[in-house]
Write a protein that holds these residues in place. Structure first.
Motif, PDB file in Angstrom:
ATOM      1  N   GLN A  86       0.842  -1.207   0.000  1.00 15.70           N
ATOM      2  CA  GLN A  86       0.000   0.000   0.000  1.00 15.70           C
ATOM      3  C   GLN A  86       0.870   1.247   0.000  1.00 15.70           C
ATOM      4  O   GLN A  86       1.944   1.258   0.605  1.00 15.70           O
ATOM      5  CB  GLN A  86      -0.889   0.027   1.249  1.00 15.70           C
ATOM      6  N   PRO A  87       0.411   2.332  -0.639  1.00 13.24           N
ATOM      7  CA  PRO A  87       1.139   3.599  -0.508  1.00 13.24           C
ATOM      8  C   PRO A  87       1.062   4.062   0.950  1.00 13.24           C
ATOM      9  O   PRO A  87      -0.026   4.244   1.483  1.00 13.24           O
ATOM     10  CB  PRO A  87       0.391   4.556  -1.434  1.00 13.24           C
ATOM     11  N   LYS A  88       2.197   4.199   1.597  1.00  9.12           N
ATOM     12  CA  LYS A  88       2.250   4.388   3.055  1.00  9.12           C
ATOM     13  C   LYS A  88       1.444   5.564   3.595  1.00  9.12           C
ATOM     14  O   LYS A  88       0.829   5.465   4.631  1.00  9.12           O
ATOM     15  CB  LYS A  88       3.699   4.547   3.496  1.00  9.12           C
ATOM     16  N   GLU A  89       1.486   6.664   2.966  1.00  9.11           N
ATOM     17  CA  GLU A  89       0.891   7.867   3.553  1.00  9.11           C
ATOM     18  C   GLU A  89      -0.557   8.127   3.144  1.00  9.11           C
ATOM     19  O   GLU A  89      -1.152   9.081   3.594  1.00  9.11           O
ATOM     20  CB  GLU A  89       1.744   9.089   3.192  1.00  9.11           C
ATOM     21  N   THR A  90      -1.123   7.306   2.284  1.00  6.52           N
ATOM     22  CA  THR A  90      -2.422   7.664   1.727  1.00  6.52           C
ATOM     23  C   THR A  90      -3.605   6.927   2.337  1.00  6.52           C
ATOM     24  O   THR A  90      -4.728   7.158   1.924  1.00  6.52           O
ATOM     25  CB  THR A  90      -2.439   7.436   0.207  1.00  6.52           C
ATOM     26  N   TRP A  91      -3.397   6.064   3.295  1.00  5.85           N
ATOM     27  CA  TRP A  91      -4.531   5.330   3.853  1.00  5.85           C
ATOM     28  C   TRP A  91      -4.651   5.564   5.352  1.00  5.85           C
ATOM     29  O   TRP A  91      -3.670   5.708   6.051  1.00  5.85           O
ATOM     30  CB  TRP A  91      -4.438   3.841   3.540  1.00  5.85           C
ATOM     31  N   LEU A  92      -5.881   5.607   5.799  1.00  6.42           N
ATOM     32  CA  LEU A  92      -6.159   5.724   7.230  1.00  6.42           C
ATOM     33  C   LEU A  92      -6.405   4.351   7.831  1.00  6.42           C
ATOM     34  O   LEU A  92      -5.978   4.064   8.932  1.00  6.42           O
ATOM     35  CB  LEU A  92      -7.368   6.629   7.479  1.00  6.42           C
ATOM     36  N   HIS A 107      -2.396   2.901  11.019  1.00  3.74           N
ATOM     37  CA  HIS A 107      -1.098   3.420  11.440  1.00  3.74           C
ATOM     38  C   HIS A 107      -1.226   3.746  12.927  1.00  3.74           C
ATOM     39  O   HIS A 107      -2.195   4.401  13.335  1.00  3.74           O
ATOM     40  CB  HIS A 107      -0.740   4.715  10.701  1.00  3.74           C
ATOM     41  N   ASP A 110      -2.069   7.267  14.138  1.00  5.43           N
ATOM     42  CA  ASP A 110      -3.436   7.774  14.039  1.00  5.43           C
ATOM     43  C   ASP A 110      -4.343   7.305  15.181  1.00  5.43           C
ATOM     44  O   ASP A 110      -5.491   7.733  15.273  1.00  5.43           O
ATOM     45  CB  ASP A 110      -4.069   7.333  12.710  1.00  5.43           C
TER      46      ASP A 110
END
Length: 135
Positions: A86-92, A107, A110
């Protein structure tokens, strides 16, 4: 029975103090649920919030699993590959199962905000619905 895993740090036993819990009586009437179902649903939200607050600094990721999940031997390597793909910074959150709140990955950075959301909304709707509003 769990003495060895506890001593190795593989198992941590935690207990929420009663002052963490809001009053769980007279929960708003919603969805045609019985009093006991509304209380159980609300407590589930607060329980998740407590666990997330406890776990927020333990690792890079947090996986929220239902207590009746039985994983296969390949679960952890497949989960790691899925997360790493997964793209690391784009998912919650990532859905690791196809239904409800059975398995979600967050993450850890969060977790404080997510835990606050679950705690504030504890008597509004079931946790799997709250999770859907995060996505």
């Amino acid at each position: 029975m769990f003495d060895k895993p506890i001593k190795k740090g593989l198992l941590i036993v935690i207990e929420a103090t009663s002052d963490f819990y809001p009053a769980l009586e007279n929960i708003k009437t919603k969805y045609g649920d019985t009093d006991s179902r509304r209380t159980w649903r609300s407590k589930e939200n607060v329980d998740a919030s407590f666990v997330m607050c406890f776990c927020k600094d333990i690792s890079e990721y947090y996986i929220h699993l239902e207590d009746d999940v039985i994983s296969s031997p390949s679960f952890v390597p497949k989960l790691q590959a899925f997360i790493n793909g997964q793209p690391k910074e784009t998912w919650l959150l990532l859905d690791v199962a196809v239904q409800g709140s059975i398995a979600k990955v967050y993450h850890s950075r969060d977790l404080s905000n997510i835990a606050s959301y679950f705690y504030l909304m504890y008597d509004e709707m079931p946790i799997d619905w709250l999770m859907e509003y995060l996505a």
